[in-house]
Design an enzyme around this catalytic site. Structure first.
Site, mmCIF file in Angstrom:
data_model
loop_
_atom_site.group_PDB
_atom_site.id
_atom_site.type_symbol
_atom_site.label_atom_id
_atom_site.label_comp_id
_atom_site.label_asym_id
_atom_site.label_seq_id
_atom_site.Cartn_x
_atom_site.Cartn_y
_atom_site.Cartn_z
ATOM 1 N N ASP A 82 0.689 -1.375 0.014
ATOM 2 C CA ASP A 82 0.028 0.249 0.026
ATOM 3 C C ASP A 82 0.843 1.191 -0.018
ATOM 4 O O ASP A 82 1.902 1.256 0.861
ATOM 5 C CB ASP A 82 -0.892 0.033 1.392
ATOM 6 C CG ASP A 82 -1.962 0.941 1.327
ATOM 7 O OD1 ASP A 82 -2.130 1.451 0.158
ATOM 8 O OD2 ASP A 82 -2.486 1.311 2.397
ATOM 9 N N HIS A 83 0.453 2.466 -0.689
ATOM 10 C CA HIS A 83 1.174 3.587 -0.622
ATOM 11 C C HIS A 83 2.596 3.230 -1.161
ATOM 12 O O HIS A 83 3.611 3.803 -0.358
ATOM 13 C CB HIS A 83 1.242 4.375 0.480
ATOM 14 C CG HIS A 83 -0.196 4.884 0.563
ATOM 15 N ND1 HIS A 83 -0.797 6.026 0.109
ATOM 16 C CD2 HIS A 83 -1.177 4.406 1.638
ATOM 17 C CE1 HIS A 83 -2.186 5.904 0.338
ATOM 18 N NE2 HIS A 83 -2.197 4.992 1.286
ATOM 19 N N ASP A 104 1.510 5.090 -4.967
ATOM 20 C CA ASP A 104 1.090 6.375 -4.728
ATOM 21 C C ASP A 104 1.902 7.507 -5.230
ATOM 22 O O ASP A 104 3.071 7.858 -4.686
ATOM 23 C CB ASP A 104 0.829 6.707 -3.126
ATOM 24 C CG ASP A 104 0.258 7.885 -2.692
ATOM 25 O OD1 ASP A 104 -0.045 8.523 -3.680
ATOM 26 O OD2 ASP A 104 -0.122 7.858 -1.647
ATOM 27 N N GLU A 134 -3.340 6.051 -8.044
ATOM 28 C CA GLU A 134 -4.107 7.025 -7.243
ATOM 29 C C GLU A 134 -4.132 8.239 -8.026
ATOM 30 O O GLU A 134 -2.996 9.038 -8.487
ATOM 31 C CB GLU A 134 -3.599 7.412 -6.006
ATOM 32 C CG GLU A 134 -4.352 8.522 -5.145
ATOM 33 C CD GLU A 134 -4.437 8.138 -3.697
ATOM 34 O OE1 GLU A 134 -3.875 7.381 -3.039
ATOM 35 O OE2 GLU A 134 -4.373 9.497 -3.011
ATOM 36 N N HIS A 209 -9.302 5.471 -0.180
ATOM 37 C CA HIS A 209 -8.516 5.499 0.831
ATOM 38 C C HIS A 209 -9.010 6.407 2.079
ATOM 39 O O HIS A 209 -9.681 7.470 1.494
ATOM 40 C CB HIS A 209 -7.060 6.158 0.388
ATOM 41 C CG HIS A 209 -6.381 4.968 0.014
ATOM 42 N ND1 HIS A 209 -5.171 4.378 0.323
ATOM 43 C CD2 HIS A 209 -6.318 4.386 -1.299
ATOM 44 C CE1 HIS A 209 -4.778 3.455 -0.274
ATOM 45 N NE2 HIS A 209 -5.347 3.259 -1.346
ATOM 46 N N GLY A 210 -8.697 6.200 3.155
ATOM 47 C CA GLY A 210 -9.432 7.166 4.243
ATOM 48 C C GLY A 210 -10.821 6.726 4.586
ATOM 49 O O GLY A 210 -11.731 7.590 4.771
ATOM 50 N N GLY A 211 -11.042 5.411 4.816
ATOM 51 C CA GLY A 211 -12.467 5.109 5.034
ATOM 52 C C GLY A 211 -12.736 4.940 6.570
ATOM 53 O O GLY A 211 -13.943 5.005 6.807
HETATM 54 ZN ZN LIG Z 1 -4.160 5.120 2.196
#
Ligand SMILES: [Zn+2]
Length: 396
Positions: A82-83, A104, A134, A209-211
């Protein structure tokens, strides 16, 4: 076995209007809790390793544990970086066992984002690995208060998104429509009109993202508009920390293991709540049916050294190991010498790959080819090369 192709897993969600959770892991407690929760509610799950968290643990030590947990799970599992920040970290993650990569580059200019993402997509696809790109910028930092990382959120523009997807070839697109990474005061206001337009324009599944902090109705609307994967961490970090604080209050002199006693259960409960709310609970069997199993592939070489050879076996094997290990999708290069005297073949190489696609690109890779032609073939005799794929043994 239930390590599966992340692409197939997420397309099942796309076709059935629900979302799979991708949970960032920062310790073994998180790993065990997430897998346990997915198994108890019969849901597919993505085990996520986020590069911004690498300061907190050794990625190379963590991934083998993540992979072992995925392989023995009874529900379909994928492992994602991730990222990821660069092509190099994506290659490293894939070679260590990730079968999904999120790059990212969303803080870069539009053209730089396209250029860097496209390079990762080309490499990853050659390894059979799917990629999340993203576009637009989701401000904040996972696990921390959003107000501490106020940065400017940039919403994803549908017009740019179309060009971005076409030019990079990403499989999934993470979009910015009003969520924030980390903890925020009050509830996020989501731009559904934009999401709807993005979903119609890009024609590939979307990612949020940011859930953490969204409510059930918000999640429901996301899944109705093409969102198939929700990356989730802050709320897990919060429930884990809360459980430790509570213990510490009750038992101020408690040992480390006393203090973290309720952590797994707290994380597991939150993960189960998410999987149920996002619609993936209860679907493990149908997902498994739909997914390609993620199987290891091996290229086996046996040979003798040519009697006329000037190169020593040690230097040949050392050089080969170095060159081949760096090729994307190569997980391990084993070199060996025969144990019994007078055997037919004295030397052996076994090159292990993430996926059969990685083996195919390996055969075409110029570093492999030049090593084979210039160094290997002139020095060896009686060469045999064979490819094998992991065999699934069904004991049921
Ligand atoms: Zn994230």
């Amino acid at each position: 076995m239930p390590l599966v192709n992340m692409r197939d897993m997420l397309y099942h969600a796309y076709d059935n209007n629900y979302a799979v959770g991708a949970f960032d892991l920062v310790s073994l407690d998180f790993l065990e809790a997430v897998i346990g929760a997915a198994e108890s509610c019969r849901s597919a799950v993505i085990l996520s390793i986020a590069e911004p968290h690498f300061a907190h643990y050794d990625f190379e030590l963590m991934l083998p544990a993540v992979e072992a947990a995925a392989k023995r799970a009874s529900v379909p599992v994928a492992i994602q970086l991730d990222h990821g920040s660069s092509l190099e970290s994506a290659i490293k993650a894939i070679n260590l066992g990730c079968n999904g990569v999120m790059l990212d580059a969303s803080n870069q200019s539009f053209s730089d984002n396209i250029e860097h993402t496209r390079a990762v997509v080309e490499m990853a696809h050659q390894c059979g690995v799917s990629v999340v790109g993203e576009l637009g910028y989701v401000a904040g930092k996972e696990g921390e208060g959003a107000e501490q990382h106020p940065g400017e959120t940039t919403f994803t523009l549908p017009s740019e998104a179309k060009a971005y997807v076409q030019r990079t070839g990403v499989d999934f697109l993470a979009v910015s429509i009003g969520t924030v990474q980390g903890r925020m005061n009050g509830r996020a206001k989501l731009d559904y009109a934009r999401l709807k337009q993005l979903n119609q324009t890009v024609n590939i599944p979307l990612v949020i993202h940011g859930g953490s902090g969204l409510n059930e109705e918000q999640f429901h609307k996301l899944t109705l508009n093409g969102v198939v994967k929700i990356d989730y961490y802050t709320a897990l970090s919060d429930v884990a920390a809360k459980a430790m604080r509570k213990r510490s209050k009750e038992n101020p002199g408690g040992s480390f293991t006393d203090l973290k006693k309720d952590v797994k259960e707290a994380i597991g409960n939150e993960v189960q709540r998410c999987l149920r709310q996002w619609g993936s609970a209860g679907r493990a069997a149908e997902v498994l049916e739909r997914c390609e199993p993620w199987l290891v592939v091996e290229h086996l070489i046996v040979h003798n050294m040519d009697a006329q050879s000037t190169q020593s076996i040690d230097s040949l094997m050392l050089e080969g190991k170095q060159i081949l290990s760096e090729i994307p999708g190569v997980r391990e290069v084993f070199t060996g010498e025969v144990m019994k005297e007078n055997s037919k073949y004295s030397c052996c190489w076994s090159v292990r790959f993430t996926h059969k696609a990685a083996l195919e690109s390996f055969h075409r890779h110029q570093h492999f080819d030049s090593f084979l032609q210039k160094k290997f073939k002139p020095n060896v005799s009686d060469l045999i090369r064979i490819d094998y794929q992991e065999r699934l043994v069904n004991l049921a």
